[in-house]
Design an enzyme around this catalytic site. Structure first.
Site, PDB file in Angstrom:
ATOM      1  N   HIS A 258      -2.685  -6.641   2.628  1.00 36.48           N
ATOM      2  CA  HIS A 258      -1.442  -5.931   2.343  1.00 36.48           C
ATOM      3  C   HIS A 258      -0.352  -6.971   2.064  1.00 36.48           C
ATOM      4  O   HIS A 258       0.048  -7.710   2.962  1.00 36.48           O
ATOM      5  CB  HIS A 258      -1.044  -5.043   3.526  1.00 36.48           C
ATOM      6  CG  HIS A 258      -2.014  -3.928   3.779  1.00 36.48           C
ATOM      7  ND1 HIS A 258      -2.280  -3.431   5.036  1.00 36.48           N
ATOM      8  CD2 HIS A 258      -2.798  -3.214   2.921  1.00 36.48           C
ATOM      9  CE1 HIS A 258      -3.175  -2.461   4.947  1.00 36.48           C
ATOM     10  NE2 HIS A 258      -3.494  -2.311   3.669  1.00 36.48           N
ATOM     11  N   GLU A 261       2.869  -7.751   4.315  1.00 36.50           N
ATOM     12  CA  GLU A 261       2.689  -8.184   5.698  1.00 36.50           C
ATOM     13  C   GLU A 261       2.560  -9.705   5.728  1.00 36.50           C
ATOM     14  O   GLU A 261       1.521 -10.278   6.056  1.00 36.50           O
ATOM     15  CB  GLU A 261       1.469  -7.479   6.296  1.00 36.50           C
ATOM     16  CG  GLU A 261       1.653  -5.970   6.357  1.00 36.50           C
ATOM     17  CD  GLU A 261       0.388  -5.202   6.679  1.00 36.50           C
ATOM     18  OE1 GLU A 261      -0.658  -5.841   6.954  1.00 36.50           O
ATOM     19  OE2 GLU A 261       0.426  -3.963   6.642  1.00 36.50           O
ATOM     20  N   HIS A 354      -3.180  -8.622  10.141  1.00 39.05           N
ATOM     21  CA  HIS A 354      -2.200  -7.727   9.540  1.00 39.05           C
ATOM     22  C   HIS A 354      -0.832  -7.891  10.209  1.00 39.05           C
ATOM     23  O   HIS A 354      -0.701  -8.505  11.264  1.00 39.05           O
ATOM     24  CB  HIS A 354      -2.635  -6.269   9.700  1.00 39.05           C
ATOM     25  CG  HIS A 354      -3.770  -5.868   8.816  1.00 39.05           C
ATOM     26  ND1 HIS A 354      -3.622  -5.034   7.733  1.00 39.05           N
ATOM     27  CD2 HIS A 354      -5.082  -6.190   8.861  1.00 39.05           C
ATOM     28  CE1 HIS A 354      -4.790  -4.855   7.141  1.00 39.05           C
ATOM     29  NE2 HIS A 354      -5.702  -5.552   7.810  1.00 39.05           N
ATOM     30  N   GLU A 428      -3.061  -7.255  14.819  1.00 39.36           N
ATOM     31  CA  GLU A 428      -1.776  -6.739  14.359  1.00 39.36           C
ATOM     32  C   GLU A 428      -0.639  -7.516  15.018  1.00 39.36           C
ATOM     33  O   GLU A 428      -0.602  -7.650  16.240  1.00 39.36           O
ATOM     34  CB  GLU A 428      -1.640  -5.253  14.710  1.00 39.36           C
ATOM     35  CG  GLU A 428      -2.669  -4.345  14.070  1.00 39.36           C
ATOM     36  CD  GLU A 428      -2.299  -3.955  12.660  1.00 39.36           C
ATOM     37  OE1 GLU A 428      -1.256  -4.420  12.174  1.00 39.36           O
ATOM     38  OE2 GLU A 428      -3.047  -3.176  12.038  1.00 39.36           O
TER      39      GLU A 428
END
Length: 611
Positions: A258, A261, A354, A428
């Site tokens: 992504h 990010e 991420h 994350e």
């Protein structure tokens, strides 16, 4: 803009605190086109991006905006009054949504004057800007004169629903006030610390030209993106002695699927700095494992300034099951590479890195079945427990989730888990900061993000290389502390819970690979069941808490005689896919958007040759 935008790396002397609302923040309404003056506008017509920008006359104090540079994102600016501007972000290419990442330049500044910026087309009702996140600002004058780089800025910060929506479509605004530090300065604003494709290339060139690191780090071309940019893969391991290299297990890391990010790239940098270093731990890790690293899965999206998608508007973290190699080359070749590695050696751990835009702290999503492995090091909760011990002021084990929900079947962590990798994770990291310990209510800076990658290595070392009794003691101690708060269920959305406009069900991916969901091997020709969409929370349940107690019992050296977990069900499936790099002759012609992305990769031809 052909001139490359470069920023210095700088770490604030003290952690930067979250913004604390006063209750007096204003909520400027959306200004319709007939009110105010449009001073900047990018229009995407047939793949082209012509720019409308007012001509400045001498003495004009109007700010000059620009975002036509690598990773830049800004579509429109309306001047509301002399010191107030309304901004609209560009959606991801080939989509009508995904507005989160912003990165733009402002010049013709006046110091000591309060300005107000309001971004009016966010689409998510929940945002970390509601919880203290402050935008980033960079001053070229401060960088040149004082060696000061990106820093947090903004007062009167407010995130709210505005009056721009029509029908069911709702939009949200982010507004803040600030002052420029210098007259006639050039400044930049960003959602998170930028990390461009060009910056990655420079980093890889430095590795390849380092005589010491090049002995145990090999940089290869995994594939080319749709726009022709190189997707790199790194292999890191010490030269084997006496033919013992075949016994080494593999550890696989990927990042930046992504584009918005960007913190995932800084974490990856910290990991690579550590594993390529001269420390005793790094050398032991290289003696123990073969590391396969894909540092940037979506270079096209990074180059054009997308938040989540590829050039074709697809969320690549939903395409790991797809057989469409030409449509999603980076994830197809990544999966193929991993399948080939699994034929040669055991894969101990897979992790996709991420950034998270809704939660604070650092945490992990894992995959867990009702039957767990007997071996403690194969239990999916073991590694996150050790990582929480390694960096307790940033990593939160209670925020970790291990249940696989519907709608996640196409993500990297779930696909690799079904292929037989027991320790398969998504790491994350909050775009904002931490709520833990001495770092409570402070933003993460670049050094913090890099340290997460370094702590990852420390946890891996303690997990597999360090003294086993110490390992058991640490995990048991940390698990006791965390098991008391496992019922916490605060905003448990996975960052991968968002879905792109073109869903899997409507995509020609109906003939997708069916991977190993049971014990017996399955061939690539078999098919997955269709994806069922479900945006349910990944919350802790009584079943989850019981599983945590099981891992404690498995890891407790006193209870070695008790077998609380059945044997591992992870077996290798048959793999007959062969990886082939796409030839230049098979690439189709792209639109101007794709050509623009190509130019960034090809302009570095000398560097590619070096690599």
């Amino acid at each position: 803009m052909r001139d490359r935008i470069e920023h210095i790396d700088w770490i604030p002397t003290t952690p930067e605190p979250f913004y604390t609302p006063t209750g007096l923040e204003m909520m400027p309404p959306y200004q319709t086109p007939d009110k105010g003056t449009v001073i900047y506008l990018e229009e995407e017509v047939r793949g082209l991006c012509p720019l409308q920008q007012i001509l400045h006359q001498e003495g004009d104090t109007t700010l000059i905006f620009e975002a036509r540079f690598e990773s830049g994102n800004l579509q429109k600016v309306v001047k509301v009054n002399e010191f107030e501007y309304q901004l609209t972000l560009r959606t991801d290419r080939a989509t009508g949504s995904y507005t989160q990442w912003f990165y733009f330049q402002v010049s013709n500044t006046q110091a000591g004057t309060p300005y107000r910026f309001t971004i009016v087309n966010f689409t998510r009702p929940n945002s970390l800007y509601k919880r203290g996140l402050r935008p980033l600002m960079y001053s070229e004058a401060d960088a040149k004169e004082h060696r000061v780089g990106w820093r947090r800025t903004g007062n009167e910060i407010k995130y709210y629903k505005n009056n721009a929506g029509q029908g069911r479509r709702q939009y949200f605004s982010l507004t803040w006030t600030f002052q420029f530090p210098h007259d006639q300065d050039t400044c930049y604003f960003a959602h998170c610390y930028p990390y461009t494709y060009s910056k990655l290339q420079e980093y890889l060139v430095a590795i390849s030209t380092d005589e010491g690191k090049s002995r145990f780090c090999k940089i290869d071309i995994l594939c080319h993106s749709l726009a022709g940019n190189i997707v790199y893969v790194l292999t890191v391991t010490n030269p084997s002695k006496g033919g013992k290299g075949a016994e080494r297990k593999a550890v696989i890391l990927t990042a930046r699927v992504h584009p918005g990010e960007t913190n995932s790239s800084w974490i990856m940098k910290g990991f690579l700095d550590y594993i390529l270093g001269d420390s005793g731990k790094a050398q032991l890790l290289r003696d123990t494992f073969v590391f396969k690293v894909v540092p940037m899965l979506n270079p096209d999206g990074v180059i054009v300034g997308n938040h989540r998608c590829s050039l074709t508007g697809q969320d690549l973290n939903r395409k790991y099951r797809s057989k469409r190699k030409k449509s999603y080359p980076s994830v197809w070749y990544t999966r193929s590479m991993i399948k080939r590695v699994m034929e040669e050696r055991d894969v101990f751990l897979y992790c996709d890195i991420h950034g998270h835009n809704k939660k604070q702290n650092v945490f992990m999503y894992g995959c867990e079945s009702k039957q767990h492995s007997k071996a403690p090091h194969m239990h999916p909760r073991g590694f996150p427990l050790l990582l929480s011990k390694s960096c307790p002021d940033m990593f939160s084990f209670p925020d970790c989730r291990f249940r696989v929900r519907k709608g996640r079947e196409g993500t990297g962590r779930v696909v690799m888990w079904k292929m037989g990798i027991n320790n398969s994770y998504t790491l994350e990291a909050s775009i904002c900061g931490s709520k833990l310990g001495c770092r409570q209510m402070t933003h993460f800076d670049m050094k913090d993000l890099e340290s997460i990658g370094q702590h990852f290595c420390d946890a891996l070392f303690n997990y597999c290389v360090h003294n086993k009794e110490e390992h058991k003691k640490v995990v048991k101690q940390q698990a006791r502390v965390n098991s008391k708060v496992l019922n916490s269920d605060v905003l448990t959305w996975d960052s991968s819970s968002q879905t792109s406009d073109s869903s899997d069900s409507s995509d020609p991916d109906a003939d997708q690979l069916k991977l190993d969901t049971k014990k017996k091997p399955q061939t690539p020709g078999e098919h997955f069941h269709s994806i069922a969409r479900d945006k349910g929370h990944e919350s802790k349940t009584a079943q989850d808490i019981e599983a945590d107690h099981e891992v404690l019992q498995a890891l407790d050296p006193v209870k070695k005689g008790h077998d609380h977990s059945p044997k591992s069900n992870s077996k290798k499936e048959e793999r007959n896919m062969k990886e082939r790099l796409p030839s230049k002759s098979t690439r189709s012609k792209k639109t101007r958007t794709a050509s623009q992305a190509v130019s960034f990769g090809k302009s570095k031809s000398a560097r590619h040759k070096t690599l």
